[in-house]
Design an enzyme around this catalytic site. Structure first.
Site, short mmCIF file in Angstrom:
data_model
loop_
_atom_site.label_atom_id
_atom_site.label_comp_id
_atom_site.label_asym_id
_atom_site.label_seq_id
_atom_site.Cartn_x
_atom_site.Cartn_y
_atom_site.Cartn_z
N GLU A 178 0.82 -1.21 0.00
CA GLU A 178 0.00 0.00 0.00
C GLU A 178 0.85 1.26 0.00
OE1 GLU A 178 -3.51 2.06 2.70
OE2 GLU A 178 -3.49 -0.09 2.37
N LYS A 179 2.01 1.19 0.67
CA LYS A 179 2.87 2.37 0.79
C LYS A 179 4.33 1.95 0.61
CE LYS A 179 -0.18 4.37 4.32
NZ LYS A 179 -0.95 3.16 4.65
N ASP A 194 -2.95 -2.59 3.22
CA ASP A 194 -3.16 -2.59 4.66
C ASP A 194 -4.30 -3.55 5.02
OD1 ASP A 194 -1.13 -0.85 5.18
OD2 ASP A 194 -2.38 0.91 5.50
N ASP A 221 -7.25 -3.87 6.15
CA ASP A 221 -8.58 -3.38 6.47
C ASP A 221 -9.38 -3.23 5.18
OD1 ASP A 221 -7.52 -1.10 5.30
OD2 ASP A 221 -7.33 0.01 7.18
N TYR A 236 0.47 -1.48 13.24
CA TYR A 236 -0.47 -0.77 12.35
C TYR A 236 -1.39 0.14 13.15
CZ TYR A 236 -4.13 -0.12 8.83
OH TYR A 236 -5.04 0.41 7.97
N ARG A 294 -4.02 2.28 12.23
CA ARG A 294 -5.41 2.58 11.89
C ARG A 294 -6.32 1.41 12.27
NH1 ARG A 294 -5.79 6.74 7.55
NH2 ARG A 294 -3.71 7.60 7.27
#
Length: 642
Positions: A7-8, A102, A104, A327, A329
């Site tokens: 994701e990043k 991520d 989620d 993580y 979030r």
């Protein structure tokens, strides 16, 4: 070639570091042996603006509403188009794809939408694997790489995220335009943004401010009696009004009658009474659970006055830049059972980190730490895609002062899981005196345990009562009236507003909707609440007064003028129920979208003649810049938050 799509960049680098083989960095990717790791930079794609569907939508007008795309269009974000080109090229070259977004709903969609946008062949798409990473330390990443799962198993999660994103786009774009157009006709300068979440949040603050403004303080009168036991021990007890006094009590049970209070004083003075009930017990309170993002934001606002967005930014830096916490979030406050085996390494990293920064705030923990202890936090049944936020086994060095504060909060919650319970002695004495009931309470800490790391008013308000039993006689040496004033509701702070958003069910009357909201995240998600609050501040609907969050004149006027259906959290409850079913594979995308389209027609028709007189003369015109020159003055807010 196996391609990991993170994701990043920070996650991509962590994956590359955990793979084996010769390593070579290239533009937008890292090659490790036969594997390649690339990354998104957040969302590489964005939903097209309304005028991409029809140039007529560039003009804000009721005759173009509602805007309802037949075929949804996505476009490369200008600032990340180069990275999208890298990812597209690598996807075509790869034999095997690994989705490493991520863990989620949003992270699932973020990579899936790229795979669909570049038209990955069905066979390759079906063979795509999923890697779930909560912790960027090498050991944790290696464990995740050893547990790859079929990405197709997570498609309901992706569809749920897609449905929510599109529904929020439709709701925000159409209603923001409709309400803004009505506001202009009434003389409001600027954009009146509407969102499924942001507008009910504003409604919460406006309602609280209304109650504060309407509040009229009134005096009330407590009666306290000084009592003496046969052994000479004295203590104070408070009068408990009976049902016979109901006519003089307010809704909170306060006595509003001074004459009644003075009568009680005269009646009990110099009288004997007896103990009608006596409780002497030892209680144990276990440590609070490790934090989710929302609970961390609340705690940091209370302790340090940080805004929700500031806490998210700091936590993200600790996760990505320093790899010092897991993580951030996360909406979960529990930990997987297997993680307990890492307690020694994590606690050692915390101690080294605190020593490195000369921070002694956790020193009280080390003598009593019992790493074999397993608190209620370790519970696989309560862990979903991600777990609670905890420190990693990596020593944190070079933290800024504010990063160190967030690291401290996360660390003390983790260490508290291995400390003894907070033990207290609680006493209660009920006294029957001249026909009335008086009550005395006292609490005293026996062993602070984990509470030593969480100092607060509870530890400063300790007292004891005499050791009396039922039937013992006491004498009233003195009695007095103590006058106090009723207090208005307290303004929201960011901490209490976040608590209200997560516990929104208590603001809903409908029992079925209340049940749904109790079972979901409430209003917004862990990742979006901070940004939603920032939108309301930036739009000028909310303002900060110290720690207090208050509504502005424009915010109050907007809520007062809007249809009630737009200001209540009920819609979120209905949507979340459907989205949860979609994520569980028990419902379909159309279940949410089809009724929304019908509702938008009804809502917009009702707003065509809406003219909010209370907004006249308020607001500020949207500032035009080179970037917005030639565009609709109100176009910038198209991408409204939920």
């Amino acid at each position: 070639m196996r391609l990991f799509i993170a994701e990043k960049p920070s996650l991509g680098r962590a994956i590359a570091a955990a793979l084996t083989g010769s390593r070579r960095s290239e533009d937008g990717c890292i090659r490790v042996g036969n594997d390649v790791v690339t990354w998104c930079i957040g969302h590489l794609l964005e939903q097209a603006e309304p005028d991409a569907y029809d140039p007529a939508f560039k003009r804000w007008a009721f005759d173009t509403l509602p805007i309802l795309p037949d075929q949804w269009q996505y476009q490369a974000k200008r600032q990340t188009a180069k990275q999208l080109a890298v990812v597209r090229k690598l996807i075509k070259e790869a034999d095997q794809l690994v989705h490493a977004g991520d863990p989620d709903r949003e992270g699932q969609l973020l990579v899936d939408e790229v795979l669909h946008y570049v038209k990955v062949p069905k066979a390759k798409l079906d063979a795509t694997q999923r890697c779930l990473i909560n912790d960027l330390t090498p050991a944790a990443v290696k464990r995740a790489l050893a547990k790859l799962q079929p990405n197709r198993d997570f498609q309901p999660l992706s569809i749920s995220a897609l449905a929510r994103a599109r529904a929020d786009w439709l709701y925000g774009i159409n209603l923001t335009r409709a309400v803004t157009l009505g506001g202009r006709e009434a003389g409001y300068q600027g954009v009146l943004s509407i969102g499924r979440v942001q507008t009910p949040v504003l409604g919460l603050v406006v309602e609280r401010d209304r109650n504060i403004d309407a509040f009229v303080s009134r005096p009330y009168f407590d009666v306290w009696a000084q009592l003496r036991s046969a052994s000479g021990a004295t203590f104070w007890a408070q009068w408990q009004p009976s049902e016979a006094c109901a006519d003089w009590l307010d809704d909170d049970g306060h006595n509003l009658s001074r004459p009644l209070a003075e009568h009680v004083v005269k009646t009990v003075h110099d009288q004997d009474g007896d103990i009608s009930d006596a409780e002497h017990k030892t209680t144990q309170q276990n440590a609070p659970l490790p934090p989710s993002l929302s609970s961390l934001q609340m705690e940091a606002n209370k302790v340090f006055g940080f805004s929700a967005q500031r806490v998210l930014d700091l936590a993200q830096s600790l996760y990505e830049k320093h790899q010092a916490i897991t993580y951030p979030r996360s909406d979960c406050r529990y930990l997987p059972n297997e993680h307990h085996a890492q307690a020694a390494d994590v606690s050692a990293a915390i101690r080294a980190s605190m020593t490195a920064s000369n921070d002694d705030r956790l020193n009280a923990a080390w003598p009593e730490l019992n790493l074999a202890q397993r608190s209620r936090a370790w519970n696989d049944a309560n862990v979903g895609a991600h777990h609670a936020i905890i420190p990693t086994a990596k020593t944190a060095r070079g933290l800024s002062d504010d990063e160190a504060k967030i690291y401290y909060l996360v660390s003390r919650s983790y260490l508290a899981q291995f400390l003894p319970a907070w033990q207290r002695r609680e006493q209660k004495l009920d006294v029957r005196l001249a026909g009335g009931l008086f009550r005395a309470k006292a609490k005293q800490t026996i062993s602070a345990g984990w509470k030593a790391l969480f100092p607060g008013k509870e530890t400063n308000e300790e007292s004891t009562l005499p050791e009396l039993k039922v039937g013992d006689v006491v004498h009233c040496d003195n009695a007095e009236v103590r006058e106090k004033q009723t207090q208005p509701p307290k303004p929201f702070t960011e901490a209490t507003l976040l608590a209200a958003m997560t516990g929104i069910a208590r603001f809903v009357a409908d029992s079925e909707l209340k049940k749904v909201l109790k079972e979901t995240d409430g209003l917004g998600t862990e990742a979006t609440r901070a940004s939603i609050l920032e939108v309301l501040f930036k739009r000028g609907f909310l303002t900060r007064q110290g720690k207090a969050v208050r509504s502005t004149e424009a915010g109050r006027a907007l809520i007062n003028a809007l249809p009630v259906s737009l200001t209540q959290p009920d819609r979120t409850a209905r949507w979340e129920s459907i989205l949860g079913d979609i994520a569980a594979g028990q419902s379909r995308y159309e279940t949410l979208m089809q009724p929304l389209v019908s509702e938008l027609h009804t809502l917009i028709d009702g707003l065509r003649q809406w003219r909010p007189a209370g907004l006249a003369g308020l607001g500020k015109p949207v500032r035009r810049t080179r970037a917005t020159k030639g565009r609709s003055r109100a176009k910038k807010p198209h991408r409204t938050k939920a």
